[in-house]
Design a protein around this motif. Structure first.
Motif, short mmCIF file in Angstrom:
data_model
loop_
_atom_site.label_atom_id
_atom_site.label_comp_id
_atom_site.label_asym_id
_atom_site.label_seq_id
_atom_site.Cartn_x
_atom_site.Cartn_y
_atom_site.Cartn_z
N HIS A 156 4.22 -4.35 -10.62
CA HIS A 156 4.55 -4.27 -12.04
C HIS A 156 5.20 -5.57 -12.52
CE1 HIS A 156 3.40 -0.17 -12.15
NE2 HIS A 156 4.50 0.36 -11.64
N THR A 201 -4.45 -2.30 -10.84
CA THR A 201 -3.51 -1.83 -9.82
C THR A 201 -4.15 -1.87 -8.44
OG1 THR A 201 -2.35 -0.38 -11.37
CG2 THR A 201 -2.15 0.16 -9.03
N ILE A 220 5.12 -1.44 -5.21
CA ILE A 220 4.72 -1.01 -6.55
C ILE A 220 5.55 -1.72 -7.62
CG2 ILE A 220 4.48 0.97 -8.10
CD1 ILE A 220 2.58 0.89 -5.64
N ASN A 265 1.55 3.83 -11.36
CA ASN A 265 0.67 3.98 -10.21
C ASN A 265 0.41 5.47 -9.97
OD1 ASN A 265 -0.73 3.41 -7.77
ND2 ASN A 265 1.13 3.83 -6.61
N ASN A 299 -2.99 5.82 -3.00
CA ASN A 299 -2.11 4.83 -3.63
C ASN A 299 -0.88 5.46 -4.25
OD1 ASN A 299 -3.84 2.78 -2.94
ND2 ASN A 299 -4.80 2.61 -4.96
#
Length: 484
Positions: A72, A34, A68, A86, A57
């Protein structure tokens, strides 16, 4: 902290069943890093919500949900079965550094919701994509840094777990774990969340073993695996710290001992002096191929430095291999920082009895004087003398047994590696002592001298924290003198 109690989402049981069945049928693939993906997005302080929030984050779930969700999606497009939320630093403890502790529930819920939305885009009949609720190690390791109590840490994890459950996570992952006591606190906090909600999700644990061969708090892979033998985990795995090559022997150990699936989620090698990871998909999968050939793995993925390209390579590799069969051994093992196996070959098992106020005048005097360093040295001397387990008893009727147990263990657990035997007739003392133990300790003891009462108080502790139990062959009528 008061937070909403989530209701079970519609279709949860079906998704859980599909998740468990998929891991049983084939090797599953998680997403990649991530942090690496977010760094590649070239975000500014404004993206995070201002200079004071730069680097948080988790707040991007609120300020830049598009980033985000796209991250993904990039891993799902690469073929990943699972994406992590996240929420790595999503406990109130970590978010407090940004003044966001009171928003932990909402940020975790949003993190899970965004991952759920991304997965929904890729779900197909017969192949669902799943959301892993990421729960990082926090910034405190109880055994190393201090700065937080076991109970406080459990509460932080409870809040995070409830948020991830509310947002639609399919399972919860205590990841990048560096301290066995943190793992136990996390497990206690998650259990508290499940009990409040009235429903539960699968739970997994992934630990970080440094290049030195142990976790930060000292346990090696064997002692860690023994510590968690009691837990019905979705899987137990390794992540972060190193590339896959340095995980080889630790994976071998987990594969032999763990009675649950095993995961490997390494970095793209070790970083250079500038923090750059250089191990590409080809090098990554070359090493993973050996792990698959050995039959060690049930789930794979990537940690720091890995990209969608790494995930694609793992998906292609995993497709050609069967998952590791789960062993069903009944080996008798206990652990502290190190593990001890009870077998016919190592009898007698040597238990050091001098750290016992009922059995040693010297030790009792040191405790009464509050000389905890010297008292702990008694334990260390026994280990040097060959003790494989240390019996700890603080049952002085003239003193506070719980307080003495805590003060003593605070010193002792930093000085010795063998398993501990908690010797008390008080279940409350046993419970407090277990919060100080990284490994699988021994509870001494239970019997039926007063009927089932002690049994009913102690066995739940053994199940909750992971402990072995000594059973005295006594009932209301007295000591057993024959097999019958």
């Amino acid at each position: 902290m008061d937070v909403p109690i989530p209701e079970a989402p519609k279709g949860r049981e079906g998704r859980t069943q599909a998740l468990l069945e998929t891991l049983e049928e084939r090797v599953m693939v998680m997403d990649g890093a991530t942090g690496t993906g977010l760094q590649a997005a070239n975000l500014t302080a404004g993206d995070f919500g201002g200079p004071e929030l730069e680097g948080c984050n988790e707040n991007l779930c609120r300020t830049r949900p598009d980033v985000i969700e796209q991250l993904h999606a990039s891993y799902l497009e690469a073929g990943a079965d699972i994406v992590e939320t996240n929420s790595f630093g999503g406990t109130p403890l970590v978010l407090a550094e940004y003044g966001l502790a009171d928003q932990a529930f909402e940020l975790n819920r949003e993190a899970a919701r965004l991952a759920r939305v991304a997965c929904a885009r890729f779900d197909e009949p017969g192949r669902l994509r799943f959301v892993c609720g990421s729960m990082g190690p926090t910034t405190k390791a109880i055994s190393v840094t201090g700065g937080v109590t076991f109970e406080e840490l459990a509460e932080h994890y409870r809040v995070q777990a409830l948020g991830l459950m509310a947002g639609g996570a399919d399972y919860l992952l205590l990841e990048t774990c560096q301290d066995g006591r943190n793992i136990k606190a996390g497990a206690v906090g998650i259990l508290a969340a499940f009990e409040q909600a009235g429903w539960r999700l699968p739970v997994a644990v992934s630990v970080t073993i440094e290049a030195t061969g142990t976790m930060l708090a000292g346990q090696d892979a064997e002692a860690l695996a023994v510590s968690l033998l009691h837990a019905d985990l979705f899987y137990l795995g390794l992540n972060c710290a190193t590339g896959p090559e340095l995980m080889s022997e630790h994976l071998r150990t987990l594969s032999e001992l763990a009675r649950v699936p095993v995961a490997c989620v390494p970095n793209a090698g070790l970083p250079d002096e500038e923090g750059v990871y250089h191990e590409g998909p080809a090098e990554f999968t070359e090493i993973f191929s050996r792990f698959f050939d050995q039959g060690w793995l049930n789930l794979v993925g990537g940690c720091c430095g890995t990209t969608p390209e790494h995930v694609t390579a793992l998906v292609e590799l995993a497709a050609g291999h069967r998952p590791r069969p789960i062993p069903h051994h009944q080996r008798s093992l206990i652990s502290g920082i190190e593990a001890v196996e009870l077998t016919a070959d190592n009898r007698p098992l040597l238990v050091g009895e001098r750290t016992n106020v009922l059995g040693s005048r010297k030790f009792k005097r040191l405790v009464a004087e509050g000389d905890w360093e010297a008292a702990a040295e008694v334990g260390r001397a026994q280990v040097r003398g060959g003790a494989q387990v240390l019996d700890i008893c603080m049952q002085d009727p003239d003193r506070d047994e719980i307080a003495d147990m805590e003060r003593f263990l605070d010193r002792l657990v930093r000085m010795v590696k063998p398993p501990l035997m908690i010797d008390s007739t008080d279940a409350a003392v046993m419970e407090r002592a277990l919060t100080w133990c990284q490994g699988k300790s021994v509870l001494n003891s239970i019997n039926l001298e007063e009927g089932r009462s002690r049994f009913d108080r102690v066995i739940p502790l053994a199940n909750r924290f992971g402990a072995a139990v000594i059973v005295g062959m006594i009932d209301e009528e007295g000591m057993a003198v024959s097999v019958e």
